[in-house]
Structures are given as structure tokens and as C-alpha cells.
Scaffold this active site. Structure first.
Site, PDB file in Angstrom:
ATOM      1  N   ASN A 145      -0.132   0.929  -4.966  1.00  0.00           N
ATOM      2  CA  ASN A 145      -0.487   1.784  -6.105  1.00  0.00           C
ATOM      3  C   ASN A 145      -1.075   3.069  -5.538  1.00  0.00           C
ATOM      4  OD1 ASN A 145      -1.533   2.998  -8.358  1.00  0.00           O
ATOM      5  ND2 ASN A 145      -3.090   1.422  -8.767  1.00  0.00           N
ATOM      6  N   TRP A 146      -0.253   4.120  -5.543  1.00  0.00           N
ATOM      7  CA  TRP A 146      -0.687   5.369  -4.903  1.00  0.00           C
ATOM      8  C   TRP A 146      -1.693   6.135  -5.757  1.00  0.00           C
ATOM      9  CZ3 TRP A 146       4.352   7.952  -2.536  1.00  0.00           C
ATOM     10  CH2 TRP A 146       4.964   7.033  -1.683  1.00  0.00           C
ATOM     11  N   LYS A 147      -1.825   5.739  -6.998  1.00  0.00           N
ATOM     12  CA  LYS A 147      -2.718   6.432  -7.939  1.00  0.00           C
ATOM     13  C   LYS A 147      -2.400   7.932  -7.963  1.00  0.00           C
ATOM     14  CE  LYS A 147      -5.983   2.730  -7.299  1.00  0.00           C
ATOM     15  NZ  LYS A 147      -7.353   2.262  -7.262  1.00  0.00           N
TER      16      LYS A 147
ATOM     17  N   HIS B 231      -4.044  -1.248 -15.629  1.00  0.00           N
ATOM     18  CA  HIS B 231      -4.944  -1.094 -14.488  1.00  0.00           C
ATOM     19  C   HIS B 231      -6.348  -0.788 -15.016  1.00  0.00           C
ATOM     20  CE1 HIS B 231      -6.841   0.539 -10.929  1.00  0.00           C
ATOM     21  NE2 HIS B 231      -5.949  -0.131 -10.242  1.00  0.00           N
TER      22      HIS B 231
ATOM     23  N   GLU C   5      -8.492   1.254 -14.173  1.00  0.00           N
ATOM     24  CA  GLU C   5      -8.809   2.685 -14.336  1.00  0.00           C
ATOM     25  C   GLU C   5      -8.253   3.213 -15.658  1.00  0.00           C
ATOM     26  OE1 GLU C   5      -7.194   3.858 -10.540  1.00  0.00           O
ATOM     27  OE2 GLU C   5      -8.807   2.732  -9.577  1.00  0.00           O
TER      28      GLU C   5
ATOM     29  N   GLU D 270      -7.335  -8.212 -10.296  1.00  0.00           N
ATOM     30  CA  GLU D 270      -8.089  -7.190  -9.576  1.00  0.00           C
ATOM     31  C   GLU D 270      -9.536  -7.193 -10.063  1.00  0.00           C
ATOM     32  OE1 GLU D 270      -5.332  -4.012  -7.903  1.00  0.00           O
ATOM     33  OE2 GLU D 270      -5.724  -3.393  -9.942  1.00  0.00           O
TER      34      GLU D 270
ATOM     35  N   GLY E 129     -11.522  -0.203  -4.647  1.00  0.00           N
ATOM     36  CA  GLY E 129     -11.959   1.030  -4.002  1.00  0.00           C
ATOM     37  C   GLY E 129     -13.390   0.991  -3.498  1.00  0.00           C
TER      38      GLY E 129
ATOM     39  N   SER F  12      -9.536  -3.586  -2.532  1.00  0.00           N
ATOM     40  CA  SER F  12      -9.941  -3.388  -1.135  1.00  0.00           C
ATOM     41  C   SER F  12      -9.200  -4.272  -0.141  1.00  0.00           C
ATOM     42  CB  SER F  12     -11.457  -3.560  -0.988  1.00  0.00           C
ATOM     43  OG  SER F  12     -12.126  -2.573  -1.755  1.00  0.00           O
TER      44      SER F  12
ATOM     45  N   GLY G  62      -4.314  -0.341  -3.176  1.00  0.00           N
ATOM     46  CA  GLY G  62      -4.607   1.046  -3.521  1.00  0.00           C
ATOM     47  C   GLY G  62      -4.742   1.887  -2.257  1.00  0.00           C
ATOM     48  N   GLY G  63      -5.969   2.124  -1.858  1.00  0.00           N
ATOM     49  CA  GLY G  63      -6.272   2.998  -0.708  1.00  0.00           C
ATOM     50  C   GLY G  63      -5.401   2.755   0.517  1.00  0.00           C
TER      51      GLY G  63
HETATM   52  P1  PGA Z   1      -7.928  -0.502  -3.661  1.00  0.00           P
HETATM   53  O1  PGA Z   1      -7.250  -0.394  -5.094  1.00  0.00           O
HETATM   54  O2  PGA Z   1      -6.974  -1.284  -2.781  1.00  0.00           O
HETATM   55  O3  PGA Z   1      -8.118   0.902  -3.203  1.00  0.00           O
HETATM   56  O4  PGA Z   1      -9.228  -1.235  -3.852  1.00  0.00           O
HETATM   57  C1  PGA Z   1      -6.513  -1.446  -5.647  1.00  0.00           C
HETATM   58  C2  PGA Z   1      -5.998  -1.056  -7.005  1.00  0.00           C
HETATM   59  O5  PGA Z   1      -6.699  -0.343  -7.727  1.00  0.00           O
HETATM   60  O6  PGA Z   1      -4.894  -1.449  -7.389  1.00  0.00           O
END
Ligand code: PGA
Length: 252
Positions: free
Chosen positions: A9-11, A96, A98, A168, A174, A214, A235-236
Site C-alpha cells: 500500500n503505497w499510500k 483502510h 486512514e 491491521e 506506521g 509495521s 505500508g512503509g
Molecule cells: P505500515 O502500514 O506497514 O507502514 O505500518 C500498513 C498499512 O497501513 O497498510
């Protein structure tokens, strides 16, 4: 049997050029190793068509990060499922944390997004998970149960078989704090038991449940080794081809 999946997930990251470079590196890396999982990249919307072209020529699959619950029309800035389907997008992240938090997406709205994606043959990657306070109060199982019941469990068996679930825990997204392999397995087993109750064991055993929060090359293997953890939503660490590929190589 269900698939192992590692999805990035590149956001809201990367320019077009950077995105193309990243996807190219991932595809080249995938050709050099034989990975034992499906690899999905979810770039920002303006890059989906470019990414989709890569998917035509390689094993990578492409997912969008969001979709409108509406069919089409006067919804400025929104992206319809039909548009995603018209550039051959196979997956779409839904719900998600967010989006739930910053864009106030509701259970009902998410249920509509899931429906419209399935109507267009796109597989939802449905996110669920609790905030820290809910875990501390020990209501995390109830929270996740409600998320699934309100936005997914209206589906019939055939529809549900096309869903991927991503657990998640929001406190792990994050933050550098990962759920322990035991915490992940416990929740994943719980999610699978809910699916079994609702859809029966055969359907439940066929649905991939990903862990997100994470995940990195150092912890992925221990988390993915659990019986009910079928991969990760990253994510990251998905923003660097090497890290992402290392995570995808965690399946032996
Ligand atoms: P993260 O994000 O790996 O940076 O914690 C995961 C996500 O939000 O899907």
C-alpha cells in the site's frame, strides 16, 4: 486452498517517475527469484494505468487504494469501480483505517464499496482492526467482529470467496510497533472462526487473511509463519523494492 499474498500500500507517496521506477524494480526482482506468494502493488490512482501495463507483462497484480461507492456521475474527485475495471485493476483496498479516520468512511459506505467492486469483478482487500484503547479495554475482538459483520457479511458465499481480509491493528500502522506473531495469529484465527460460522469451513479456508502494521523484512517471516496469517499488507516497507521483495520472500 487459499493464496499467500504480499500487497504494498503505497499510500500518498511517489511521483510518477518514482512510481514507475519502483514498480519496475519490483517486477525485475520478481523475475529473478521464485516467490511463493502473489505480489500486489497498490499505487496512487494516477499511476494505475501505468502499473496495469506492467501487470500485463509480468506476474505482479495491481490494486487501487480506494473506490467510490457510487456508480458514476457528479462526484468530483471520486473514482468509480467501472473506471478501475476499465484499466484492468484486479484488487482494491477498502476501509483502510486512514480512510475511516480522516475521511469518516462508515460501515455502510464500506459495504457499498465492497458491493460495487465485486459487481465489476474487482477483489476487495477489506481492512479491519482496533485502536490501542480498544485493545487495552479488551474489546478488540468485538470491534473487528462488528467491522466484518457490518461491511462484509451481507455477501453471499460466492461473493465472499473473492474477498481478501487484512487485519491491521491501528496501533501498529506506521508506528514501528508490530503485533506479536501470537497476537496476529489469535486475531486471524478469530476472524477465520467468524467466517466459518457464517460461510462454512470450505469458504473460510479459501479466504486469505493478511496482517498489516509495521511489517518489515525483519519481522515478516515470524508473523507469516502462523497458520492463519496468509501474508501482509505493507505500508512503509513497500516503498523500497528491496525491502518489499524481502518481505515477499518470507514464504518458503
Ligand atoms: P505500515 O502500514 O506497514 O507502514 O505500518 C500498513 C498499512 O497501513 O497498510
Amino acid at each position: 486452498m487459499r493464496k499467500n499474498i504480499v500487497a504494498g500500500n503505497w499510500k500518498m507517496n511517489k511521483t510518477f517517475q518514482e512510481a514507475e521506477e519502483l514498480i519496475d524494480q519490483i517486477v525485475v526482482g520478481m523475475e529473478e527469484t521464485s516467490l511463493k506468494c502473489e505480489v500486489i502493488a497498490c499505487p496512487p490512482a494516477p499511476y494505475l494505468e501505468m502499473a496495469s501495463d506492467y501487470a500485463e507483462e509480468s506476474a505482479i497484480k495491481i490494486g487501487a487504494q480506494n473506490v467510490s461507492e457510487h456508480e458514476k456521475g457528479a462526484y468530483t474527485g471520486e473514482i468509480a469501480a467501472s473506471m478501475l475495471a476499465s484499466v484492468d485493476i484486479e484488487y482494491c483496498i477498502v476501509g483502510h483505517s486512514e480512510r475511516r479516520k480522516y475521511f469518516h468512511e462508515t460501515h455502510d459506505q464500506l459495504a457499498k464499496k465492497v458491493d460495487i467492486l465485486l459487481d465489476y469483478g474487482i477483489k476487495p482487500i477489506f481492512c479491519c482492526g482496533e485502536v490501542l484503547e480498544e485493545r487495552e479495554k479488551e474489546i478488540h475482538f468485538e470491534v473487528v467482529k462488528k467491522q466484518l459483520e457490518d461491511s462484509l457479511f451481507h455477501l453471499n458465499e460466492d461473493e465472499f470467496s473473492n474477498v481478501v481480509v487484512a487485519y491491521e491493528p491501528i496501533w501498529a500502522i506506521g508506528t514501528g510497533k508490530t503485533a506479536s506473531p501470537e497476537q496476529a495469529q489469535e486475531m486471524h484465527a478469530f476472524i477465520r472462526s467468524l467466517m466459518t460460522e457464517k460461510y462454512g469451513i470450505t469458504v473460510a479456508n479459501g479466504v486469505s487473511i493478511l496482517y498489516g502494521g509495521s511489517c518489515n523484512p525483519g519481522n515478516a517471516k515470524a508473523i507469516f509463519a502462523n497458520k492463519d496469517v496468509d501474508g501482509g499488507l505493507i505500508g512503509g516497507a513497500s516503498l523500497k523494492a528491496n525491502d518489499f521483495l524481502k518481505i515477499a520472500a518470507s514464504f518458503e
